[in-house]
Design an enzyme around this catalytic site. Structure first.
Site, PDB file in Angstrom:
ATOM      1  N   LYS A  83     -10.889  15.396 -24.653  1.00  0.00           N
ATOM      2  CA  LYS A  83     -11.710  15.873 -23.552  1.00  0.00           C
ATOM      3  C   LYS A  83     -12.104  14.684 -22.704  1.00  0.00           C
ATOM      4  O   LYS A  83     -12.212  13.548 -23.200  1.00  0.00           O
ATOM      5  CB  LYS A  83     -12.983  16.547 -24.072  1.00  0.00           C
ATOM      6  CG  LYS A  83     -13.548  17.604 -23.139  1.00  0.00           C
ATOM      7  CD  LYS A  83     -12.764  18.904 -23.252  1.00  0.00           C
ATOM      8  CE  LYS A  83     -13.459  20.045 -22.535  1.00  0.00           C
ATOM      9  NZ  LYS A  83     -12.793  21.322 -22.793  1.00  0.00           N
ATOM     10  N   GLY A 176     -24.134  33.537 -18.034  1.00  0.00           N
ATOM     11  CA  GLY A 176     -23.238  32.653 -17.299  1.00  0.00           C
ATOM     12  C   GLY A 176     -22.123  33.422 -16.639  1.00  0.00           C
ATOM     13  O   GLY A 176     -21.351  34.118 -17.300  1.00  0.00           O
ATOM     14  N   GLY A 178     -19.639  32.114 -14.385  1.00  0.00           N
ATOM     15  CA  GLY A 178     -18.577  31.326 -13.790  1.00  0.00           C
ATOM     16  C   GLY A 178     -17.281  32.113 -13.857  1.00  0.00           C
ATOM     17  O   GLY A 178     -17.285  33.330 -14.079  1.00  0.00           O
ATOM     18  N   VAL A 180     -14.963  32.300 -16.132  1.00  0.00           N
ATOM     19  CA  VAL A 180     -14.763  32.972 -17.421  1.00  0.00           C
ATOM     20  C   VAL A 180     -15.746  34.125 -17.582  1.00  0.00           C
ATOM     21  O   VAL A 180     -15.366  35.238 -17.944  1.00  0.00           O
ATOM     22  CB  VAL A 180     -14.907  31.977 -18.587  1.00  0.00           C
ATOM     23  CG1 VAL A 180     -14.851  32.724 -19.926  1.00  0.00           C
ATOM     24  CG2 VAL A 180     -13.808  30.929 -18.532  1.00  0.00           C
TER      25      VAL A 180
END
Length: 350
Positions: A83, A176, A178, A180
């Site tokens: 990452k 959330g 976003g 996704v």
């Protein structure tokens, strides 16, 4: 984090390589973490986010990279875990310069780390990276749909494993919205679930409500809502000790990476009878899609994403008296150990 503390943490968690990247002229402060390349070169997203300190960015990179190792192993991919995190506001006017500077550090690794999209970055950003790096994944698409599909399949599998009804009529709170999170909401709504939503961005809430049957609730209530399933799809570390203690839902399954603020909370959830599917199991769809882009073919892609359901059940079956995180990590480590016995070091790409 001091140099000694950093070295101790890297050794404790068996990281192969951690690169601190600095370019004052471009405004770059970032980190690339390569956890394990037993199965192949590390693949993981470039996350661009403003952190309070560089130590916070480093800690996030380490946690995310380690989770990618387990994610790839459990998904049966020939990839390792890595990452990178850029500590910068993704809306910065110097965004392109910052990403380009980060890309030069990625290129210096010679293919040991293959970048993909993550929070704060896009496929267009990868195209910018590719102009500066000879060895880079050719990610053709936003993997959000595949991440969401895997999360929904994991929820379905956990419900069926427990003998519950299907998604239709099940109340699910999604934190959330976003890329996704919006996909998760769309899929759940289409399956007849009763969906509650929240996001700090009110425009996202309004947009999601226009395109689904979801109901909005305040952001400070979404995790503790009266729901069957809580599905975090935003930043990590949202399930704190207080949240775990007061969670009303019987299932915690989401897309957010490292959603538990502390790993010991997995045992606390077991003690309360809450079914928790580790995020590096449920959200593996995006990595599976990125691997398909890297191979240049979608052959088997949808079957692999659907296979997240079987992995979910396998882990839940093996964890009647233990938390699922411990079981899932052991399974992943066993697969890595088996490969280490036989494999040479991976061949570099490029």
């Amino acid at each position: 984090m001091s140099t000694h503390a950093l070295t101790t943490e890297i050794d404790r968690r068996d990281f192969e390589q951690v690169v601190l990247c600095r370019d004052p002229e471009a405004g770059l402060r970032s980190v690339i973490a390569i956890h394990d390349t037993t199965l192949g070169p590390s693949l993981g997203g470039i996350r661009m986010r403003h952190y309070a300190t560089d130590a916070d960015a480093l800690a996030d990179a380490l946690d995310l990279a380690e989770a990618m190792t387990y994610k790839a192993a459990l998904a049966g991919l020939e990839l390792g875990g890595g990452k990178s995190v850029i500590n910068a506001d993704p809306t910065s006017p110097d965004r392109d310069r910052i990403i380009a500077a980060h890309a030069r550090y990625v290129g210096a690794l010679g293919g040991r780390y293959i970048p993909s999209v993550d929070m704060g970055t896009t496929v267009a950003d990868l195209e910018l990276v590719a102009r500066h790096v000879a060895v880079v994944a050719s990610q053709r698409r936003d993997p959000s749909w595949f991440t969401a599909k895997g999360v929904v399949r994991s929820i379905e599998a956990a419900l069926q494993w427990s003998g519950e009804k299907g998604l239709s009529g099940t109340r699910i709170s999604v934190q959330g919205l976003g890329h996704v999170g919006q996909c998760v909401v769309a899929m759940l709504s289409a399956a007849g679930a009763e969906v509650l939503i929240a996001d700090v961005d009110e425009a996202r809430v309004r947009s999601t409500m226009r395109h689904s049957t979801a109901t909005a609730v305040p952001t400070d209530e979404i995790l503790l809502a009266d729901a069957d399933v809580v599905c975090p799809c935003g930043p990590g570390a949202v399930v704190t000790e207080a949240v775990a203690e007061h969670l009303k839902a019987r299932y915690l399954i989401g897309a957010a990476n490292n959603m538990l603020a502390e790993e010991y909370l997995a045992s606390a959830l077991v003690a309360r009878g809450i079914v928790y599917v580790p995020d590096f199991v449920s959200n593996a769809g995006g990595l599976i899609a990125a691997a398909a882009d890297l191979r240049g073919t979608d052959d088997g892609l949808h079957a692999r994403v659907d296979g997240i359901a079987a992995t979910t059940v396998e882990i839940l079956e093996a964890a009647p008296n233990c938390d699922a995180v411990t079981v899932a990590k052991k399974l992943a480590r066993d697969r890595l150990a088996q490969r280490r016995v036989h494999r040479p070091h991976f061949a570099e790409t490029g």
